[in-house]
Design an enzyme around this catalytic site. Structure first.
Site, mmCIF file in Angstrom:
data_model
loop_
_atom_site.group_PDB
_atom_site.id
_atom_site.type_symbol
_atom_site.label_atom_id
_atom_site.label_comp_id
_atom_site.label_asym_id
_atom_site.label_seq_id
_atom_site.Cartn_x
_atom_site.Cartn_y
_atom_site.Cartn_z
ATOM 1 N N THR A 108 61.312 18.709 9.086
ATOM 2 C CA THR A 108 60.125 19.186 8.358
ATOM 3 C C THR A 108 60.057 20.623 8.043
ATOM 4 O OG1 THR A 108 58.620 18.918 10.101
ATOM 5 C CG2 THR A 108 58.674 17.295 8.676
ATOM 6 N N GLN A 139 65.921 18.442 -1.241
ATOM 7 C CA GLN A 139 66.544 18.677 0.080
ATOM 8 C C GLN A 139 67.719 17.680 0.267
ATOM 9 O OE1 GLN A 139 64.214 17.253 3.223
ATOM 10 N NE2 GLN A 139 64.799 18.975 4.634
ATOM 11 N N GLU A 163 55.818 17.843 19.880
ATOM 12 C CA GLU A 163 56.414 16.419 19.228
ATOM 13 C C GLU A 163 56.329 15.365 20.339
ATOM 14 O OE1 GLU A 163 56.684 15.578 15.804
ATOM 15 O OE2 GLU A 163 55.506 17.539 15.800
ATOM 16 N N ARG A 201 61.923 3.847 9.698
ATOM 17 C CA ARG A 201 61.296 2.884 10.342
ATOM 18 C C ARG A 201 60.451 1.776 9.190
ATOM 19 N NH1 ARG A 201 57.623 7.193 13.465
ATOM 20 N NH2 ARG A 201 58.428 8.531 11.805
ATOM 21 N N ALA A 252 61.278 13.633 1.216
ATOM 22 C CA ALA A 252 62.607 13.694 1.306
ATOM 23 C C ALA A 252 63.053 12.773 2.327
ATOM 24 C CB ALA A 252 63.339 14.863 1.630
ATOM 25 N N GLY A 253 62.250 12.536 3.289
ATOM 26 C CA GLY A 253 62.663 11.786 4.428
ATOM 27 C C GLY A 253 63.090 10.125 4.197
ATOM 28 N N TYR A 268 52.008 -21.283 -29.191
ATOM 29 C CA TYR A 268 52.476 -19.822 -28.781
ATOM 30 C C TYR A 268 52.302 -18.841 -30.118
ATOM 31 C CZ TYR A 268 56.089 -16.342 -28.559
ATOM 32 O OH TYR A 268 56.436 -15.039 -28.637
#
Ligand code: UD1
Ligand code: CA
Length: 462
Positions: free
Chosen positions: A84, A78, A155, A16, A11-12, A366
């Site tokens: 997360t 979400q 983190e 970046r 969902a993010g 063709y």
């Protein structure tokens, strides 16, 4: 449903990546990166209903893609991306009936099926089992803190300088006992540097309740997250070389490993030779002993055995049967077929056309919506006029026909078996069997014309 479910968090935004499109739809080779993760998940379950993809940013696009390509896989939403941990909470009504839940970051395309299945098998004894890897370059990954029997994750943005020196990091694939996860999930908070609910905080909450938490150390190369275009490029290279190595091991000759691209779903037989600068995509299949000449691009091409694709051929959604030959400089597109021993050569375009056995379209033609029988020869510069401005119309050319150069077939039109056309003809009605169709104005010679002209213009042409 008991047993395990696999939740893929996608969902993010992927900030970046600097893109307007959701991160998981960026391609690795010819497929969106989410495909590799969904396929990996599907390899570990008995039915696609056990796999869910959580979408949010650009979610309509991701949803459509998953529905079209992976029927049965559940889509969850979400709407606001608050981290997360929040992602897993949002999906709770889907996973609460399983015994075990596997959670996968949506940006882990390089993890192998065998690694995921080994991890799942090893996870059974723990309330929470995570994947980690040891690295000399721990970047911004969450750091794995091993304390006594348990482990927890800090983190990067919240880590102390000492913690930042830790080189075991969280890889972003987790296994939980559902009952244990439910017991602690409500305790997550967003009081951290990013004001997000971190899934990784669950470990500390579990430690406090004396639950069992451990990490499974994975190969570093398989667990690289894709967060920016550098990492996408590296994942692309890794996947490209894995696929190339697989084909080399199967006896496919690839002259220049650095310039050949082959998609993950391509199948190639033994003793196929692939020349430099070739791209083979989609669900292409190449039969044994065929040659794919330099500069060729194949997408969903079904190639038989002993086919010779000379060079610079673009082949899409079409079939080339055994011993046929194509190129150089040929474009064979949707729904075309070169039957056994057929040939489409220089500057030829085929669209939705069937070229019968031993038939040849050697130069500058063709063929669109055309059906050619066997042993037909098409003279240079011949063209099917298949489009009348509103409809596509068929040209049918029977067996053993000989088509003179520069014939125009104004479709719909038919040439019956064993017939011929005169060069430069514009064919608008059926040519019956064994006949020659001539449809051009007769030649008239004007005697002495050039002399007369030269005299008038005082030209020294004499
Ligand atoms: C995450 C981990 C980090 C780990 C790294 C491994 C957290 C808090 N951190 O960091 O410890 O080392 O993965 O690659 O989990 N997502 C959602 N909804 C959200 C937020 C994210 O679905 O609200 C999805 C993203 O689309 C992505 C995945 O979760 O697929 C991971 O998110 P990402 O922002 O890439 O986390 P990292 O910062 O890489
Ligand atoms: Ca990530």
């Amino acid at each position: 449903m008991n047993g395990s479910g696999i939740l893929i968090m996608a969902a993010g935004k992927g900030t970046r990546m600097k893109s307007a499109y959701p991160k998981v739809l960026h391609n690795i080779l010819d497929r969106p990166l989410i495909d590799y993760i969904v396929k990996n998940a599907l390899s570990c379950v008995d039915t696609p209903e056990r796999v869910a993809v959580l979408v949010g940013f650009g979610g309509e696009l991701v949803e459509e893609h998953i529905k079209n390509n992976f029927p049965g896989v559940k889509i969850l939403w979400q709407r606001e991306q608050k981290g997360t941990g929040h992602a897993v909470m949002t999906a709770q009504s889907w996973w609460r009936d399983f015994e075990n839940l596997i959670v996968l970051n949506g940006d882990l395309p390089l993890m192998r099926n065998i690694s995921l299945s080994n991890f799942i098998a090893a996870s059974k004894n723990y309330d929470c089992f995570i994947t980690s890897f040891i690295t000399q370059n721990p970047k911004a990954y969450g750091r794995v803190i091993r304390e006594g029997a348990g482990i927890r994750i800090v983190e990067f943005k919240d880590a102390s300088p000492e913690q930042k020196n830790i080189n075991e990091v969280n890889a972003g694939c987790y296994a939980f006992k559902v009952a244990s996860l439910q017991n602690v999930l409500g305790g997550l908070s967003n009081r951290n540097s990013q004001e997000e609910y971190y899934l990784t905080d669950v470990l500390a909450l579990m430690n406090a309740k004396k639950m069992t938490v451990n990490a499974f150390i994975m190969p570093e190369i398989e667990m690289q997250g894709v967060n920016n275009l550098h990492e996408l490029y590296e994942a692309n290279n890794e996947m490209r070389m894995r696929i190339i190595n697989k084909h080399l091991e199967n006896g496919v000759h690839i002259m220049d490993l650095s310039s050949v691209f082959i998609g993950a779903d391509v199948e190639i037989g033994g003793d196929v030779a692939i020349m430099p600068n070739v791209h083979i995509w989609g669900n292409s299949k190449i039969g044994a002993n065929s040659l794919i000449g330099t500069g060729s691009v194949l997408n969903n091409a079904i190639i038989g055995e002993h086919v010779n694709i000379v060079a610079y051929a673009i082949i899409e959604n079409s079939e080339l049967k055994a011993n046929s030959k194509a190129g150089p400089f040929v474009y064979i597109r949707e729904g075309s077929c070169l039957n056994e021993n057929a040939f489409a050569g220089k500057f030829v375009e085929l669209k939705n056309s069937n070229i019968g056995q031993n038939s040849k379209v050697p130069h500058l033609s063709y063929m669109g919506d055309a059906i050619l029988g066997h042993d037909v020869n098409i003279g240079a510069g011949s063209i099917t006029c298949n489009y009348d401005g509103s409809h596509k119309n068929k040209t049918v050319i029977g067996d053993n026909c000989f088509i003179g150069s520069d014939t125009m077939f104004v479709a719909p039109v038919e040439v019956e078996n064993n017939s011929a056309t005169a060069a430069g003809s514009v064919i608008t009605k059926t040519i019956p069997e064994n006949a020659l169709g001539v449809a051009r104005s007769r030649q008239v010679n004007i005697a002495g014309w050039t002399k007369l002209k030269n005299a008038k213009t005082n030209n020294k042409g004499e």
